[in-house]
Design a protein around this motif. Sequence first.
Motif, PDB file in Angstrom:
ATOM      1  N   VAL A   9       0.841  -1.180   0.000  1.00  0.00           N
ATOM      2  CA  VAL A   9       0.000   0.000   0.000  1.00  0.00           C
ATOM      3  C   VAL A   9       0.883   1.239   0.000  1.00  0.00           C
ATOM      4  N   MET A  10       0.610   2.158  -0.905  1.00  0.00           N
ATOM      5  CA  MET A  10       1.338   3.427  -0.957  1.00  0.00           C
ATOM      6  C   MET A  10       0.546   4.458  -0.171  1.00  0.00           C
ATOM      7  N   VAL A  11       1.220   5.137   0.769  1.00  0.00           N
ATOM      8  CA  VAL A  11       0.578   6.168   1.581  1.00  0.00           C
ATOM      9  C   VAL A  11       1.451   7.416   1.576  1.00  0.00           C
ATOM     10  N   PRO A  12       0.865   8.572   1.887  1.00  0.00           N
ATOM     11  CA  PRO A  12       1.692   9.764   2.032  1.00  0.00           C
ATOM     12  C   PRO A  12       2.677   9.560   3.183  1.00  0.00           C
ATOM     13  N   ASP A  13       3.884  10.060   3.033  1.00  0.00           N
ATOM     14  CA  ASP A  13       4.885   9.856   4.087  1.00  0.00           C
ATOM     15  C   ASP A  13       4.499  10.525   5.400  1.00  0.00           C
TER      16      ASP A  13
END
Length: 78
Positions: A9-13
């Motif tokens: 899953v890609m999330v904002p840092d």
Amino acid sequence: MVTDIQKGVMVPDTAVITRDGKNMVFIVQGNSTELRTIEGFPADDRNFFIEKGLQPGNRLILNADAINNLNAENIRIW
């Protein structure tokens, strides 16, 4: 940069914090939150790719740094 096929899953840092050397996110469950350990890596200068500890569809606190010093059990969602 992610260059090969990865599952995760890609999330904002901004959703990822580090405590005691572990990467963690605040998961929203019902009307409360849970601080969960994750595994992953920075994908670029604004995103973090999570390989373990999070599923697509999990709701997160996006600005985790703002509540980093609070106890997760004391955070309630209204």
